[in-house]
Scaffold this motif. Sequence first.
Motif, PDB file in Angstrom:
ATOM      1  N   GLY A 200      57.560  80.250  19.567  1.00 37.12           N
ATOM      2  CA  GLY A 200      57.063  79.910  18.231  1.00 37.12           C
ATOM      3  C   GLY A 200      56.465  78.516  18.204  1.00 37.12           C
ATOM      4  N   LYS A 201      55.281  78.365  17.592  1.00 40.90           N
ATOM      5  CA  LYS A 201      54.611  77.056  17.587  1.00 40.90           C
ATOM      6  C   LYS A 201      55.417  76.017  16.818  1.00 40.90           C
ATOM      7  N   TYR A 202      56.026  76.414  15.689  1.00 39.70           N
ATOM      8  CA  TYR A 202      56.830  75.480  14.927  1.00 39.70           C
ATOM      9  C   TYR A 202      58.147  75.190  15.641  1.00 39.70           C
ATOM     10  N   ALA A 203      58.703  76.191  16.291  1.00 34.17           N
ATOM     11  CA  ALA A 203      59.962  76.001  17.021  1.00 34.17           C
ATOM     12  C   ALA A 203      59.790  74.977  18.131  1.00 34.17           C
ATOM     13  N   LYS A 204      58.707  75.068  18.876  1.00 34.64           N
ATOM     14  CA  LYS A 204      58.463  74.137  19.975  1.00 34.64           C
ATOM     15  C   LYS A 204      58.259  72.715  19.443  1.00 34.64           C
ATOM     16  N   TYR A 205      57.511  72.607  18.354  1.00 35.38           N
ATOM     17  CA  TYR A 205      57.255  71.290  17.768  1.00 35.38           C
ATOM     18  C   TYR A 205      58.552  70.653  17.274  1.00 35.38           C
ATOM     19  N   ILE A 206      59.339  71.423  16.523  1.00 34.24           N
ATOM     20  CA  ILE A 206      60.595  70.903  15.972  1.00 34.24           C
ATOM     21  C   ILE A 206      61.546  70.483  17.079  1.00 34.24           C
ATOM     22  N   SER A 207      61.628  71.269  18.148  1.00 25.91           N
ATOM     23  CA  SER A 207      62.555  70.937  19.237  1.00 25.91           C
ATOM     24  C   SER A 207      62.191  69.602  19.883  1.00 25.91           C
ATOM     25  N   LYS A 208      60.910  69.241  19.861  1.00 24.36           N
ATOM     26  CA  LYS A 208      60.475  67.968  20.453  1.00 24.36           C
ATOM     27  C   LYS A 208      60.847  66.773  19.569  1.00 24.36           C
ATOM     28  N   ILE A 209      60.716  66.953  18.242  1.00 25.31           N
ATOM     29  CA  ILE A 209      60.937  65.802  17.359  1.00 25.31           C
ATOM     30  C   ILE A 209      62.402  65.604  16.985  1.00 25.31           C
ATOM     31  N   LEU A 210      63.275  66.548  17.359  1.00 24.82           N
ATOM     32  CA  LEU A 210      64.669  66.477  16.923  1.00 24.82           C
ATOM     33  C   LEU A 210      65.542  65.525  17.740  1.00 24.82           C
ATOM     34  N   LYS A 211      65.048  65.025  18.871  1.00 20.08           N
ATOM     35  CA  LYS A 211      65.894  64.203  19.740  1.00 20.08           C
ATOM     36  C   LYS A 211      66.463  62.991  19.012  1.00 20.08           C
ATOM     37  N   VAL A 212      65.611  62.238  18.309  1.00 20.46           N
ATOM     38  CA  VAL A 212      66.052  61.044  17.575  1.00 20.46           C
ATOM     39  C   VAL A 212      67.078  61.417  16.518  1.00 20.46           C
ATOM     40  N   TYR A 213      66.847  62.540  15.843  1.00 19.88           N
ATOM     41  CA  TYR A 213      67.727  63.001  14.765  1.00 19.88           C
ATOM     42  C   TYR A 213      69.106  63.367  15.299  1.00 19.88           C
ATOM     43  N   PHE A 214      69.147  64.048  16.451  1.00 26.16           N
ATOM     44  CA  PHE A 214      70.420  64.386  17.073  1.00 26.16           C
ATOM     45  C   PHE A 214      71.156  63.115  17.501  1.00 26.16           C
ATOM     46  N   GLU A 215      70.429  62.149  18.054  1.00 29.05           N
ATOM     47  CA  GLU A 215      71.053  60.896  18.485  1.00 29.05           C
ATOM     48  C   GLU A 215      71.671  60.155  17.305  1.00 29.05           C
ATOM     49  N   TYR A 216      70.956  60.142  16.169  1.00 28.83           N
ATOM     50  CA  TYR A 216      71.480  59.479  14.973  1.00 28.83           C
ATOM     51  C   TYR A 216      72.766  60.143  14.502  1.00 28.83           C
ATOM     52  N   HIS A 217      72.781  61.451  14.440  1.00 33.08           N
ATOM     53  CA  HIS A 217      73.967  62.162  13.955  1.00 33.08           C
ATOM     54  C   HIS A 217      75.154  61.987  14.893  1.00 33.08           C
ATOM     55  N   HIS A 218      74.875  61.931  16.185  1.00 31.24           N
ATOM     56  CA  HIS A 218      75.974  61.724  17.133  1.00 31.24           C
ATOM     57  C   HIS A 218      76.606  60.348  16.906  1.00 31.24           C
ATOM     58  N   GLU A 219      75.757  59.328  16.683  1.00 34.39           N
ATOM     59  CA  GLU A 219      76.267  57.969  16.501  1.00 34.39           C
ATOM     60  C   GLU A 219      76.905  57.777  15.126  1.00 34.39           C
ATOM     61  N   ALA A 220      76.253  58.288  14.071  1.00 31.84           N
ATOM     62  CA  ALA A 220      76.716  58.025  12.708  1.00 31.84           C
ATOM     63  C   ALA A 220      77.882  58.911  12.296  1.00 31.84           C
ATOM     64  N   TYR A 221      77.848  60.178  12.732  1.00 36.81           N
ATOM     65  CA  TYR A 221      78.843  61.145  12.267  1.00 36.81           C
ATOM     66  C   TYR A 221      79.731  61.696  13.378  1.00 36.81           C
ATOM     67  N   ASN A 222      79.418  61.346  14.624  1.00 43.38           N
ATOM     68  CA  ASN A 222      80.192  61.821  15.780  1.00 43.38           C
ATOM     69  C   ASN A 222      80.235  63.356  15.832  1.00 43.38           C
TER      70      ASN A 222
END
Length: 305
Positions: A200-222
């Motif tokens: 999916g074109k949107y799936a591929k795009y979203i998977s690329k931009i989510l790295k920063v978001y995952f890193e934030y949640h890991h640090e802020a919310y564990n």
Amino acid sequence: MGELAVEKRKKIIIDTDPGIDDAMAIFLAFESPEVDVIGLTTIYGNVYTSLATKNALHLRVPKLRIADFVHGSDGLGNTSIIPPKGNAIAQSAAEFLVDKANEYPGEVTVVGLGPLTNIALAIEIDPLFSQKIGQIVILGGAFSMNGNVNPAAEANIFGDPEAADSVFTCGADIIVVGINVTHQVVMTDKDLEDLAHSHGKYAKYISKILKVYFEYHHEAYNICGVYLHDPTAMFAAINPSLMTYAEGVVRVQSEGIFRGLTVFDNMKKRWGEVTEWSNKPSVKVAVTVDADQVVRLLVDRLKNS
């Protein structure tokens, strides 16, 4: 033999501050046969308004609090996006909202994914806006739990609490989806992997931009995942039966240490005094969500894009 009647698609305008999870919500709307996106309007929040507008175009083809530490400096995961080919129209967001409410009275749903400034301005421009708009779905507030800006306030309401109070009490048909609900909806590492390996074109795009978001949640919310704030609110517009609601009056504290606090009156007590709560219109506040179904539907629709 006549054709089977097709259910009319709901016209929606997305007022947004893209924003990684805003991007997911926008793509979800594009891939949802239940709705027809007739416009995107932009507001500050995750990024400044000028960049929000640029990001919205890209996705289609008080002191401001800007959450670039959550979404990246470009708002979309520091992915250095290609400049958009489209242009914003000259009309203001509030004027656009008013015009569409007049063009399609009772048919348009506004999905507010950022501070509610544009919607409040639309009410100010046209006092009948709240009667002409079909529905307003709001991502905002933290009901019976801490906020995400500080213990009192959620980011979208904190961004413009005066506007939020104006919108909550305007008398329109309103659904409010707070972080007390969206924190129940988590996209996991496995879901991200599923998106990354799809075609999916949107799936591929979203998977690329989510790295920063995952890193934030890991640090802020564990947590090993991300909260799906904006997509959950979008589902309240697409399929409100995925949530349950309580009805009552919502007011917003506009100053002091509790600036941005949302307070819900469940209307179970008949108050004796006439106060600033008296005779205010009620809204529907989401209280539970079918979280597994929301995640499954989001992933499936992005994968099939």
